[in-house]
Design a protein around this motif. Structure first.
Motif, mmCIF file in Angstrom:
data_model
loop_
_atom_site.group_PDB
_atom_site.id
_atom_site.type_symbol
_atom_site.label_atom_id
_atom_site.label_comp_id
_atom_site.label_asym_id
_atom_site.label_seq_id
_atom_site.Cartn_x
_atom_site.Cartn_y
_atom_site.Cartn_z
ATOM 1 N N ARG A 6 50.176 66.833 63.017
ATOM 2 C CA ARG A 6 49.634 67.796 62.075
ATOM 3 C C ARG A 6 50.165 67.544 60.666
ATOM 4 O O ARG A 6 49.418 67.567 59.687
ATOM 5 C CB ARG A 6 50.001 69.218 62.512
ATOM 6 C CG ARG A 6 48.933 70.254 62.208
ATOM 7 C CD ARG A 6 49.417 71.645 62.557
ATOM 8 N NE ARG A 6 50.663 71.924 61.877
ATOM 9 C CZ ARG A 6 51.737 72.466 62.453
ATOM 10 N NH1 ARG A 6 51.719 72.747 63.741
ATOM 11 N NH2 ARG A 6 52.824 72.702 61.756
ATOM 12 N N VAL A 7 51.483 67.253 60.572
ATOM 13 C CA VAL A 7 52.119 67.144 59.267
ATOM 14 C C VAL A 7 51.824 65.800 58.608
ATOM 15 O O VAL A 7 51.497 65.733 57.424
ATOM 16 C CB VAL A 7 53.649 67.367 59.395
ATOM 17 C CG1 VAL A 7 54.352 67.043 58.092
ATOM 18 C CG2 VAL A 7 53.940 68.799 59.830
ATOM 19 N N TYR A 8 51.934 64.712 59.388
ATOM 20 C CA TYR A 8 51.848 63.384 58.762
ATOM 21 C C TYR A 8 50.481 62.735 58.897
ATOM 22 O O TYR A 8 50.119 61.880 58.108
ATOM 23 C CB TYR A 8 52.939 62.465 59.329
ATOM 24 C CG TYR A 8 54.314 62.928 58.953
ATOM 25 C CD1 TYR A 8 54.787 62.790 57.647
ATOM 26 C CD2 TYR A 8 55.142 63.552 59.891
ATOM 27 C CE1 TYR A 8 56.041 63.243 57.295
ATOM 28 C CE2 TYR A 8 56.397 64.012 59.539
ATOM 29 C CZ TYR A 8 56.843 63.854 58.242
ATOM 30 O OH TYR A 8 58.074 64.308 57.880
ATOM 31 N N GLN A 20 57.354 79.902 72.425
ATOM 32 C CA GLN A 20 58.529 80.732 72.679
ATOM 33 C C GLN A 20 58.494 81.358 74.064
ATOM 34 O O GLN A 20 59.500 81.369 74.775
ATOM 35 C CB GLN A 20 58.648 81.843 71.619
ATOM 36 C CG GLN A 20 59.903 82.659 71.836
ATOM 37 C CD GLN A 20 60.077 83.845 70.888
ATOM 38 O OE1 GLN A 20 61.182 84.274 70.667
ATOM 39 N NE2 GLN A 20 58.995 84.351 70.344
ATOM 40 N N THR A 71 64.281 73.779 70.669
ATOM 41 C CA THR A 71 63.246 72.853 70.168
ATOM 42 C C THR A 71 61.922 73.138 70.870
ATOM 43 O O THR A 71 60.868 73.171 70.230
ATOM 44 C CB THR A 71 63.622 71.370 70.345
ATOM 45 O OG1 THR A 71 64.118 71.156 71.657
ATOM 46 C CG2 THR A 71 64.676 70.925 69.356
ATOM 47 N N ILE A 77 56.908 68.444 69.325
ATOM 48 C CA ILE A 77 57.294 67.595 68.199
ATOM 49 C C ILE A 77 56.174 66.600 67.888
ATOM 50 O O ILE A 77 55.846 66.360 66.725
ATOM 51 C CB ILE A 77 58.625 66.877 68.512
ATOM 52 C CG1 ILE A 77 59.766 67.897 68.525
ATOM 53 C CG2 ILE A 77 58.910 65.768 67.512
ATOM 54 C CD1 ILE A 77 61.045 67.382 69.140
ATOM 55 N N THR A 105 53.409 68.407 66.132
ATOM 56 C CA THR A 105 53.792 68.731 64.749
ATOM 57 C C THR A 105 53.735 67.491 63.860
ATOM 58 O O THR A 105 53.256 67.546 62.725
ATOM 59 C CB THR A 105 55.210 69.352 64.712
ATOM 60 O OG1 THR A 105 55.257 70.432 65.645
ATOM 61 C CG2 THR A 105 55.571 69.854 63.322
ATOM 62 N N PHE A 106 54.226 66.350 64.383
ATOM 63 C CA PHE A 106 54.133 65.078 63.645
ATOM 64 C C PHE A 106 52.672 64.779 63.276
ATOM 65 O O PHE A 106 52.352 64.450 62.136
ATOM 66 C CB PHE A 106 54.667 63.916 64.497
ATOM 67 C CG PHE A 106 56.049 63.496 64.125
ATOM 68 C CD1 PHE A 106 56.343 62.984 62.864
ATOM 69 C CD2 PHE A 106 57.084 63.599 65.050
ATOM 70 C CE1 PHE A 106 57.627 62.592 62.528
ATOM 71 C CE2 PHE A 106 58.388 63.215 64.720
ATOM 72 C CZ PHE A 106 58.652 62.711 63.447
ATOM 73 N N VAL A 137 60.605 76.593 69.456
ATOM 74 C CA VAL A 137 60.146 76.594 68.066
ATOM 75 C C VAL A 137 58.933 75.688 67.893
ATOM 76 O O VAL A 137 57.980 76.042 67.206
ATOM 77 C CB VAL A 137 61.292 76.166 67.119
ATOM 78 C CG1 VAL A 137 60.778 75.912 65.712
ATOM 79 C CG2 VAL A 137 62.385 77.229 67.111
ATOM 80 N N PHE A 138 58.930 74.516 68.551
ATOM 81 C CA PHE A 138 57.849 73.553 68.313
ATOM 82 C C PHE A 138 56.714 73.645 69.331
ATOM 83 O O PHE A 138 55.651 73.092 69.110
ATOM 84 C CB PHE A 138 58.407 72.124 68.284
ATOM 85 C CG PHE A 138 59.234 71.839 67.076
ATOM 86 C CD1 PHE A 138 58.626 71.398 65.899
ATOM 87 C CD2 PHE A 138 60.593 72.050 67.070
ATOM 88 C CE1 PHE A 138 59.376 71.162 64.763
ATOM 89 C CE2 PHE A 138 61.353 71.821 65.932
ATOM 90 C CZ PHE A 138 60.746 71.380 64.781
ATOM 91 N N SER A 164 59.346 70.161 74.524
ATOM 92 C CA SER A 164 59.865 69.820 73.194
ATOM 93 C C SER A 164 59.162 68.584 72.653
ATOM 94 O O SER A 164 58.732 68.555 71.497
ATOM 95 C CB SER A 164 61.370 69.529 73.254
ATOM 96 O OG SER A 164 62.078 70.618 73.767
ATOM 97 N N SER A 165 59.058 67.546 73.491
ATOM 98 C CA SER A 165 58.454 66.289 73.054
ATOM 99 C C SER A 165 57.007 66.509 72.640
ATOM 100 O O SER A 165 56.558 66.027 71.593
ATOM 101 C CB SER A 165 58.514 65.248 74.174
ATOM 102 O OG SER A 165 59.829 65.147 74.654
#
Lengths: 149, 149, 149
Positions: A131-133, A75, A68, A125, A128-129, A71-72, A121-122
């Motif tokens: 950016r996406v929502y 790497q 996680t 995530i 990403t939240f 990827v988020f 990871s946090s």
């Protein structure tokens, strides 16, 4: 696949380490004559057995946060943390095999690496939240802001 | 998703097998009157308990090498190895339930399948590294060379 | 990544829950003076120890069905099931810490959630197989049929 090949390499290295620990338990069973299904015996055997059990228990957690975070978030950073974790687990296993006290320092270090991976990871995530929502690219904004300073 | 659906099917089959093993431990607890949290009792119970514990311990390792081998090397080959592994684990569980000796043959076979998956994963990761970082398509080159011979 | 960010968030939450359980075992070891590598002691300690061991054993299975169900069926539905599972595991851990009886109700509920995730995974994999290998979009057909009714 170039975004995950480093994580995959660290993962396979982790599997090889687990195989090494399992073999050590088999040798220890022979050395101290503890036949399956028994799991108790002299303290020397029990320490090796528990060291392997503890590493096995943490293995899925390690793999999950490695991926996680990789990827988020990043790497490269995750793979480096992964290598540090695997090295700490090797020192933990060897330390625990010799004395219960010997497991502590590498155990604490491995826990700190896991917390770092959980943190990355946090963050990843959360970004990403956003950016996406919320259509809000915080990571990009942060980089720009740091460039300006 | 067509590149992973076979791996996912083997994975779900593996989860069902783990569920079957867990139910066997519950039946064995009832049969030999070993109430949780106790984990020791007559050898018949302890063998079933240890068989399930061993399968659970190897489950994450199996899933990890199944997927790295399937994604980086070959989905078909990995899925076949996965089915062989799950079948060996079923024979291991049944063999161990009857006698400690009965676990050995399928255990060795399952270990060989795991080593094959580790080998395929390593090859796949190595080829991907070469392609991504050295711009060298070894797998393609190998296929061409074999065609020429 | 927007197709998996919810699954990743539930995953990290699950890792934090496992970290909480591990800390409880450490506190319980101190409270009841059970030093590693020993794993047996007063029933109060053994219940906490077994509760954590059981949650750890199911953790990889949970992660695997959460992701197969989320990727091949529905991220939203899987994430909700994931949260229900993690809440059930928290109640299981607290119930088991107090009495062996107290673990049963949340354990049964968590098993039902796992079976739901296994069902969603199987459906999703079956639909993907039909679409990829039989060129048959059952999920799309089902939605159309339901719209017509």
């Amino acid at each position: 696949m170039e975004e995950t090949v480093g994580l995959a390499a660290v993962t396979v290295l982790g599997v090889l380490e687990q195989a090494y620990f399992s073999l050590q338990v088999i040798y220890s069973r022979r050395k101290y004559s503890v036949s399956p299904p028994a799991t108790s015996g002299p303290p020397e055997f029990e320490r090796v057995f528990r060291a392997q059990a503890n590493c096995s228990e943490y293995f899925p957690i390690f793999i999950v946060v490695l991926w996680t975070s990789g990827v988020f978030f990043s790497q490269g950073l995750s793979s480096v943390c992964g290598l540090l974790y695997l090295h700490a687990r090797l020192r933990y296993f060897r330390g625990y095999s010799q004395s219960a006290q010997g497991r502590l320092a590498p155990l604490y270090f491995s826990a700190q690496v896991l917390w770092a991976l959980i943190g990355f990871s946090s963050l990843g995530i959360f970004f990403t939240f956003c950016r996406v929502y919320l259509n809000l690219d915080l990571l990009h904004g942060l980089c720009c802001a740091l460039n300006l300073i």
